[in-house]
Design an enzyme around this catalytic site. Sequence first.
Site, PDB file in Angstrom:
ATOM      1  N   LYS A   1       0.829  -1.211   0.000  1.00 53.98           N
ATOM      2  CA  LYS A   1       0.000   0.000   0.000  1.00 53.98           C
ATOM      3  C   LYS A   1       0.861   1.258   0.000  1.00 53.98           C
ATOM      4  O   LYS A   1       0.576   2.225  -0.715  1.00 53.98           O
ATOM      5  CB  LYS A   1      -0.964  -0.041   1.203  1.00 53.98           C
ATOM      6  CG  LYS A   1      -2.020  -1.137   1.036  1.00 53.98           C
ATOM      7  CD  LYS A   1      -2.819  -1.468   2.270  1.00 53.98           C
ATOM      8  CE  LYS A   1      -3.640  -2.745   1.992  1.00 53.98           C
ATOM      9  NZ  LYS A   1      -4.526  -3.140   3.091  1.00 53.98           N
TER      10      LYS A   1
ATOM     11  N   GLN B   1      -4.850  -1.769   9.080  1.00 56.70           N
ATOM     12  CA  GLN B   1      -4.647  -3.112   8.523  1.00 56.70           C
ATOM     13  C   GLN B   1      -5.280  -4.161   9.435  1.00 56.70           C
ATOM     14  O   GLN B   1      -5.010  -4.204  10.629  1.00 56.70           O
ATOM     15  CB  GLN B   1      -3.139  -3.366   8.355  1.00 56.70           C
ATOM     16  CG  GLN B   1      -2.814  -4.673   7.666  1.00 56.70           C
ATOM     17  CD  GLN B   1      -3.305  -4.722   6.226  1.00 56.70           C
ATOM     18  OE1 GLN B   1      -3.182  -3.753   5.479  1.00 56.70           O
ATOM     19  NE2 GLN B   1      -3.897  -5.837   5.827  1.00 56.70           N
TER      20      GLN B   1
ATOM     21  N   ASP C   1     -11.446   1.968   3.167  1.00 59.07           N
ATOM     22  CA  ASP C   1     -11.752   0.542   3.040  1.00 59.07           C
ATOM     23  C   ASP C   1     -13.259   0.315   2.872  1.00 59.07           C
ATOM     24  O   ASP C   1     -13.688  -0.774   2.507  1.00 59.07           O
ATOM     25  CB  ASP C   1     -11.291  -0.222   4.297  1.00 59.07           C
ATOM     26  CG  ASP C   1      -9.931  -0.897   4.114  1.00 59.07           C
ATOM     27  OD1 ASP C   1      -9.555  -1.147   2.954  1.00 59.07           O
ATOM     28  OD2 ASP C   1      -9.275  -1.183   5.128  1.00 59.07           O
TER      29      ASP C   1
HETATM   30  C1  BQF Z   1      -0.570 -10.144  -5.990  1.00 60.94           C
HETATM   31  C2  BQF Z   1      -5.505  -9.492   2.233  1.00 60.94           C
HETATM   32  C3  BQF Z   1      -6.378 -11.521   3.162  1.00 60.94           C
HETATM   33  C4  BQF Z   1      -6.542 -10.891   4.397  1.00 60.94           C
HETATM   34  C5  BQF Z   1      -6.214  -9.566   4.563  1.00 60.94           C
HETATM   35  C6  BQF Z   1      -0.839  -8.011  -4.729  1.00 60.94           C
HETATM   36  C7  BQF Z   1      -1.734  -7.993  -2.492  1.00 60.94           C
HETATM   37  C8  BQF Z   1      -1.802  -9.363  -2.527  1.00 60.94           C
HETATM   38  C9  BQF Z   1      -1.425 -10.058  -3.657  1.00 60.94           C
HETATM   39  C10 BQF Z   1      -2.148  -7.215  -1.303  1.00 60.94           C
HETATM   40  C11 BQF Z   1      -4.932  -8.710   1.133  1.00 60.94           C
HETATM   41  C12 BQF Z   1      -4.719  -9.320  -0.208  1.00 60.94           C
HETATM   42  C13 BQF Z   1      -4.539  -7.408   1.373  1.00 60.94           C
HETATM   43  C14 BQF Z   1      -0.936  -9.395  -4.753  1.00 60.94           C
HETATM   44  C15 BQF Z   1      -3.851  -6.557   0.345  1.00 60.94           C
HETATM   45  C16 BQF Z   1      -4.423  -8.264  -1.256  1.00 60.94           C
HETATM   46  O1  BQF Z   1       0.349  -9.717  -6.703  1.00 60.94           O
HETATM   47  O2  BQF Z   1      -1.252 -11.127  -6.293  1.00 60.94           O
HETATM   48  C17 BQF Z   1      -1.238  -7.305  -3.601  1.00 60.94           C
HETATM   49  O3  BQF Z   1      -1.357  -6.438  -0.790  1.00 60.94           O
HETATM   50  N1  BQF Z   1      -3.427  -7.336  -0.778  1.00 60.94           N
HETATM   51  C18 BQF Z   1      -4.773  -6.839   2.677  1.00 60.94           C
HETATM   52  O4  BQF Z   1      -4.456  -5.690   2.921  1.00 60.94           O
HETATM   53  O5  BQF Z   1      -5.333  -7.571   3.631  1.00 60.94           O
HETATM   54  C19 BQF Z   1      -5.677  -8.866   3.469  1.00 60.94           C
HETATM   55  C20 BQF Z   1      -5.865 -10.821   2.084  1.00 60.94           C
END
Ligand code: BQF
Length: 285
Positions: free
Chosen positions: A52, A96, A119
């Site tokens: 992020k 987060q 969000d």
């Molecule tokens: C990629 C998330 C589960 C629980 C809380 C790029 C992200 C992930 C994968 C990423 C996720 C999943 C995020 C890829 C944010 C997605 O290249 O495939 C980016 O940073 N995510 C989160 O903040 O909380 C989560 C999944």
Amino acid sequence: MAQIIDGKAVSAKVKEQVRIEAEILKQKGIEIGLAVVIVGDNPASRVYVNNKKKACAEVGFNSYEYALPEETTEAELLELVEKLNNDGKVNGILVQLPLPKQINENAIINAIRPEKDVDAFHPENVGHIMIGDFSFLPCTPAGVMELIAETGVDVCGKNCVVIGRSNIVGKPMAMLLLHKNGTVTICHSRTKNLAEICSQADILVAAVGKAGFVTPDMVKEGAVVIDVGMNRNSEGKLCGDVDYAACFDKAGYITPVPGGVGPMTIAMLMRNTLTAAKIKNNILE
Ligand code: BQF
């Protein structure tokens, strides 16, 4: 054989649009800021927070990281949220998830000013989403809608099946598909005949949290298959909820993991933060 939906490429396009708009605002003296709050040292959360912050840098936003220790109390986190609510440099507040067990997540979400809730988890924004008069969409479902649009498949009148009913993905996902006039079914752990219901989906969105959950018998020939899962398999490799290799020939379109929905989640967060800044500065869409 499926066409791969390239989430990395689509997310790059979204971020480039955001970057251009942010640059125009900067010329008017408006800077955009996102506060990113992480509590504890969950390694997955650390990766997401870094993604992020990196995206903020790419689109020209300021990011402000607040890394709090695992033992942080709910009162301490509420105090930080209140400070960020009143900070003029902060357009969006991202806490987060998940949070350590001593902190009630709903109490924190409820404390974020809805105008800074990028969000879209605050009940006021959830209500707006249900009615359809929203300014922010929850990032992951919004990203999925962009990926579906990219296929050229029109949601209107299609059988859409969402597997998973979380407040973060499943429920809002179903609502966005419904707004596009899809016929929406939500499946979950208590659903009977889950495989049969999924096998009738023109658009199948998997948000289960189990590697390899979606098998070819659950996929209709030519369906759009969107994989929201983020799991580690037995070898520690990142993988989704869909058995990608096995479903590839049957699906019409399929998202990979990584490089599918994940990058879109981040891009939509950037778009929401831009929207928050535009609303605050009375720049109407
Ligand atoms: C990629 C998330 C589960 C629980 C809380 C790029 C992200 C992930 C994968 C990423 C996720 C999943 C995020 C890829 C944010 C997605 O290249 O495939 C980016 O940073 N995510 C989160 O903040 O909380 C989560 C999944």
